[in-house]
Design an enzyme around this catalytic site. Structure first.
Site, PDB file in Angstrom:
ATOM      1  N   ARG A  32       0.830  -1.213   0.000  1.00 31.55           N
ATOM      2  CA  ARG A  32       0.000   0.000   0.000  1.00 31.55           C
ATOM      3  C   ARG A  32       0.860   1.256   0.000  1.00 31.55           C
ATOM      4  O   ARG A  32       0.511   2.256  -0.635  1.00 31.55           O
ATOM      5  CB  ARG A  32      -0.935  -0.028   1.210  1.00 31.55           C
ATOM      6  CG  ARG A  32      -2.076  -1.050   1.044  1.00 31.55           C
ATOM      7  CD  ARG A  32      -2.661  -1.421   2.384  1.00 31.55           C
ATOM      8  NE  ARG A  32      -3.892  -2.186   2.306  1.00 31.55           N
ATOM      9  CZ  ARG A  32      -3.980  -3.502   2.097  1.00 31.55           C
ATOM     10  NH1 ARG A  32      -2.878  -4.219   1.922  1.00 31.55           N
ATOM     11  NH2 ARG A  32      -5.156  -4.106   2.058  1.00 31.55           N
ATOM     12  N   ARG A 128      -6.495 -17.918  -9.149  1.00 33.62           N
ATOM     13  CA  ARG A 128      -7.268 -17.305  -8.061  1.00 33.62           C
ATOM     14  C   ARG A 128      -8.395 -16.404  -8.570  1.00 33.62           C
ATOM     15  O   ARG A 128      -8.301 -15.827  -9.650  1.00 33.62           O
ATOM     16  CB  ARG A 128      -6.310 -16.558  -7.113  1.00 33.62           C
ATOM     17  CG  ARG A 128      -5.350 -17.546  -6.460  1.00 33.62           C
ATOM     18  CD  ARG A 128      -4.414 -16.894  -5.489  1.00 33.62           C
ATOM     19  NE  ARG A 128      -5.114 -16.320  -4.349  1.00 33.62           N
ATOM     20  CZ  ARG A 128      -4.514 -15.563  -3.439  1.00 33.62           C
ATOM     21  NH1 ARG A 128      -3.229 -15.293  -3.545  1.00 33.62           N
ATOM     22  NH2 ARG A 128      -5.210 -15.086  -2.428  1.00 33.62           N
ATOM     23  N   SER A 172     -13.239  -9.327   2.738  1.00 34.95           N
ATOM     24  CA  SER A 172     -11.966  -9.262   2.031  1.00 34.95           C
ATOM     25  C   SER A 172     -11.411  -7.845   2.029  1.00 34.95           C
ATOM     26  O   SER A 172     -12.012  -6.927   1.466  1.00 34.95           O
ATOM     27  CB  SER A 172     -12.129  -9.740   0.590  1.00 34.95           C
ATOM     28  OG  SER A 172     -11.001  -9.356  -0.171  1.00 34.95           O
ATOM     29  N   GLN A 174      -8.786  -7.069   0.453  1.00 31.28           N
ATOM     30  CA  GLN A 174      -8.301  -6.776  -0.896  1.00 31.28           C
ATOM     31  C   GLN A 174      -9.417  -6.171  -1.740  1.00 31.28           C
ATOM     32  O   GLN A 174      -9.202  -5.212  -2.485  1.00 31.28           O
ATOM     33  CB  GLN A 174      -7.743  -8.043  -1.544  1.00 31.28           C
ATOM     34  CG  GLN A 174      -6.462  -8.503  -0.854  1.00 31.28           C
ATOM     35  CD  GLN A 174      -5.915  -9.804  -1.392  1.00 31.28           C
ATOM     36  OE1 GLN A 174      -6.549 -10.456  -2.230  1.00 31.28           O
ATOM     37  NE2 GLN A 174      -4.760 -10.190  -0.916  1.00 31.28           N
ATOM     38  N   ASP A 320      -4.684 -15.077   7.680  1.00 30.50           N
ATOM     39  CA  ASP A 320      -3.417 -15.591   7.144  1.00 30.50           C
ATOM     40  C   ASP A 320      -2.672 -16.470   8.141  1.00 30.50           C
ATOM     41  O   ASP A 320      -1.655 -17.079   7.796  1.00 30.50           O
ATOM     42  CB  ASP A 320      -2.507 -14.431   6.717  1.00 30.50           C
ATOM     43  CG  ASP A 320      -3.033 -13.750   5.456  1.00 30.50           C
ATOM     44  OD1 ASP A 320      -3.851 -14.359   4.736  1.00 30.50           O
ATOM     45  OD2 ASP A 320      -2.625 -12.604   5.197  1.00 30.50           O
TER      46      ASP A 320
HETATM   47  C1  S3P Z   1      -4.593  -8.895   2.343  1.00 26.02           C
HETATM   48  C2  S3P Z   1      -5.867  -9.341   2.560  1.00 26.02           C
HETATM   49  C3  S3P Z   1      -6.220 -10.746   2.804  1.00 26.02           C
HETATM   50  C4  S3P Z   1      -4.981 -11.572   3.159  1.00 26.02           C
HETATM   51  C5  S3P Z   1      -3.826 -11.271   2.250  1.00 26.02           C
HETATM   52  C6  S3P Z   1      -3.431  -9.816   2.360  1.00 26.02           C
HETATM   53  C7  S3P Z   1      -4.356  -7.456   2.101  1.00 26.02           C
HETATM   54  O1  S3P Z   1      -6.790 -11.278   1.615  1.00 26.02           O
HETATM   55  O2  S3P Z   1      -5.290 -12.942   3.111  1.00 26.02           O
HETATM   56  O3  S3P Z   1      -2.706 -12.072   2.576  1.00 26.02           O
HETATM   57  O4  S3P Z   1      -3.184  -7.015   2.136  1.00 26.02           O
HETATM   58  O5  S3P Z   1      -5.345  -6.741   1.875  1.00 26.02           O
HETATM   59  P1  S3P Z   1      -8.381 -11.207   1.313  1.00 26.02           P
HETATM   60  O6  S3P Z   1      -8.756  -9.808   1.111  1.00 26.02           O
HETATM   61  O7  S3P Z   1      -8.562 -12.038   0.075  1.00 26.02           O
HETATM   62  O8  S3P Z   1      -9.018 -11.819   2.530  1.00 26.02           O
END
Ligand code: S3P
Length: 438
Positions: A32, A128, A172, A174, A320
Site C-alpha cells: 500500500r 485465483r 476481504s 483486498q 493468514d
Molecule cells: C490482504 C488481505 C487478505 C490476506 C492477504 C493480504 C491485504 O486477503 O489474506 O494475505 O493485504 O489486503 P483477502 O482480502 O482475500 O481476505
C-alpha cells in the site's frame, strides 16, 4: 541464504526456542505504501519496507507505470509520486508474481486510468478468483475482463468511473481496498460495507496521505477527486510473519521468546485471541500505541494448549495465520474445530486441503470440511510435506518440528521468499534445526 533458492527444508525435531528477534516489515502495508506513494504529490519515504518477492512485484509494476522509485537500502525506499493523473501506459503486461494483494489492488488503481493495462501472475495467482473485484468495479463503470474469473485481467482505459455504494459478499480487505482505490478516481462519494471487519491498512494510510476517509459502523466512504500528499511511512514488523514465532513460543519457549516491534493493528491480531482461548501465555508490551499503525513487543512462553471451537468472528482477523494455528491445534489437548473459513480455499493454495493433507502426513487426525477443519491434537511424527508452493504452509510445518518425534521434510518452499525472506536464518537463530536444500 544467498545463491540458488532452497526448494526443500529438512527440519529435525528440537525441544525449545528462545531469545529475541525481529521479523521483516509488513507485506500488506509495504504494498500500500508503494501504491499510494506512486499516485501522491511529492516524495514518500518508506522505512521498514519488506523487500520480498510480492512487494518487489508491486515496485516493478509501479516503475513500469512511470513512477520513479529509488531503493536506498534493503528496507528504505523513496517513491517520487507521479501525482493522481501521472501514471503512464505500461509497455507490457504487469506481472504480479504470487501476489494476490498486488493484483487486486492494482485492478482498483488501474480501473480509472486513461490507458489500457493487463495483469498477470504465476501459476498459483492465475488460478485465483478475480471477479470479486471485477464485478463491483464494473458497477462503477470500469471495463475489465477476466478469463473465467481468473487472470489475466485486462483493463480498458478511459472509463469515467462513478461512485458506488457496495456491500461486499465476502470479508476481504483486498476487495475493499481495490474499491477504495478506484473510488479516488470516481465522481462522487463511494461507500463499501463489510460483512465483518477486515484489515484496515488502506483506510489508515489514505488518511496519512491527507484523504478524508469516513467510517460508520461497517461502512467506509470516501469522495473521489482527492489529491494525496507524499508522507513518511514507517512499516512495522509483519504480524503474519511474527505469527510463526508466536506459535513456536507457545510450543517450545520454556524460558520465553520475544518478537520485537510487531504491528498489532487489531484487525490483524485475531491469532492472539485464539491462542489465549487455548491457554497460551502471551504478553503484549505496547511500543507506539498512537502511531497510524500500533506496534508492540510480543512476549511468549510455552504452556499447555487445549483445543477450542474457533469463534467465526475471529476468522477474518486471523485469516493468514490459520496454517500455523492448525499446528498449534495439533499440539493442543483435545479437538479444535474451525468453521466459516471457506476463504482459506482460495489463498495461495487451498489451505484447508493442503494443511489437512500435511497434518495427516505427520500423524495428526483431522477431518476436512467445506468451510473448515476438525483437528484432534496428538503425537506428531516426522514425515514429508508438500507445501504446494504456499509460503505460509511451508513455514507452518517448520514450526511443527517443535512437537515432532522425527524429521519433517517440506517440499516446494521457494515461495517463502514472497513474504518472509530470511525465515530460515531467523528460525535457526530461535533454535529450530532447519536446513535448506536446493
Ligand atoms: C490482504 C488481505 C487478505 C490476506 C492477504 C493480504 C491485504 O486477503 O489474506 O494475505 O493485504 O489486503 P483477502 O482480502 O482475500 O481476505
Amino acid at each position: 541464504m544467498s545463491g540458488a533458492p532452497a526448494h526443500r527444508y529438512v527440519v529435525r525435531p528440537v525441544a525449545s526456542v528462545q531469545g529475541q528477534l525481529r521479523v521483516p516489515g509488513d507485506k500488506s502495508i509495504s504494498h500500500r505504501a508503494l501504491m499510494l506513494g506512486g499516485i501522491a504529490d511529492g516524495r514518500t519515504d518508506i522505512s521498514g519496507f519488506l523487500a520480498s518477492e510480492d512487494c518487489l512485484a508491486t515496485l516493478a509494476a509501479l516503475r513500469a507505470l512511470g513512477v520513479r522509485i529509488e531503493r536506498t537500502s534493503e528496507s528504505a525506499v523513496q517513491v517520487y509520486g507521479a501525482g493522481r493523473e501521472g501514471l503512464c501506459a505500461p509497455a507490457a503486461a504487469l506481472d504480479m508474481g504470487n501476489a494476490g494483494t498486488a493484483i487486486r489492488l492494482f485492478m482498483g488503481l488501474l480501473a480509472g486510468q486513461p490507458f489500457d493495462s493487463t495483469l498477470i501472475g504465476d501459476a498459483s495467482l492465475m488460478r485465483r478468483p478475480m471477479e470479486r473485484v471485477a464485478q463491483p468495479l464494473r458497477l462503477m463503470g470500469a471495463q475489465l475482463q477476466t478469463q473465467q474469473g481468473r487472470p489475466p485481467v485486462q483493463i480498458r482505459g478511459g472509463s469515467h468511473l462513478h461512485a458506488i455504494d457496495y456491500t461486499m459478499p465476502v470479508a476481504s480487505a483486498q476487495v475493499k481496498s481495490a474499491l477504495l482505490l478506484a473510488a479516488l478516481y470516481a465522481q462522487g462519494s463511494s461507500s463499501v460495507t463489510e460483512v465483518a471487519p477486515t484489515r484496515d491498512h488502506t483506510e489508515r494510510m489514505l488518511r496519512g496521505f491527507g484523504v478524508e476517509v469516513l467510517r460508520e459502523g461497517m461502512r467506509v466512504s470516501l469522495t473521489g477527486g482527492a489529491r494525496l500528499s507524499g508522507c513518511p511511512i514507517d512499516v512495522p514488523g509483519d504480524f503474519s510473519s511474527a505469527a510463526f514465532f508466536i506459535v513456536a513460543g507457545c510450543l517450545g519457549a520454556a524460558s520465553g521468546l520475544t518478537i520485537r516491534a510487531v504491528g498489532v493493528n487489531p484487525t490483524r491480531t485475531g491469532l492472539l485471541e485464539l491462542l489465549r482461548l487455548m491457554g497460551a501465555d502471551i504478553r503484549i508490551e505496547p511500543r507506539s500505541a498512537h502511531a497510524a499503525e500500533p506496534t508492540a513487543d510480543i512476549h511468549v512462553r510455552a504452556s499447555a494448549l487445549r483445543g477450542i471451537r474457533v469463534p467465526e468472528a475471529l476468522v477474518p482477523l486471523s485469516i493468514d495465520e490459520f496454517p500455523v494455528f492448525f499446528v498449534a491445534a495439533a499440539a493442543a489437548h483435545g479437538e479444535t474445530v474451525v468453521t466459516g473459513a471457506e476463504e482459506l480455499r482460495v489463498k495461495e493454495s487451498d489451505r484447508l486441503a493442503v494443511m489437512a493433507e500435511g497434518l495427516k502426513a505427520i500423524g495428526i487426525e483431522c477431518e476436512l470440511q467445506p468451510g473448515g477443519l476438525r483437528i484432534q491434537g496428538g503425537a506428531v511424527r516426522g514425515g514429508r510435506i508438500d507445501s504446494h508452493g504456499d509460503h505460509r504452509v511451508a513455514m507452518a510445518f517448520a514450526i511443527a518440528s517443535l512437537i515432532a518425534r522425527g524429521t519433517i521434510e517440506i517440499e516446494d518452499v521457494a515461495n517463502v521468499a514472497t513474504s518472509f525472506p530470511g525465515f530460515p536464518a531467523l528460525a535457526r537463530a530461535a533454535g529450530l534445526a532447519l536446513q535448506e536444500q536446493a
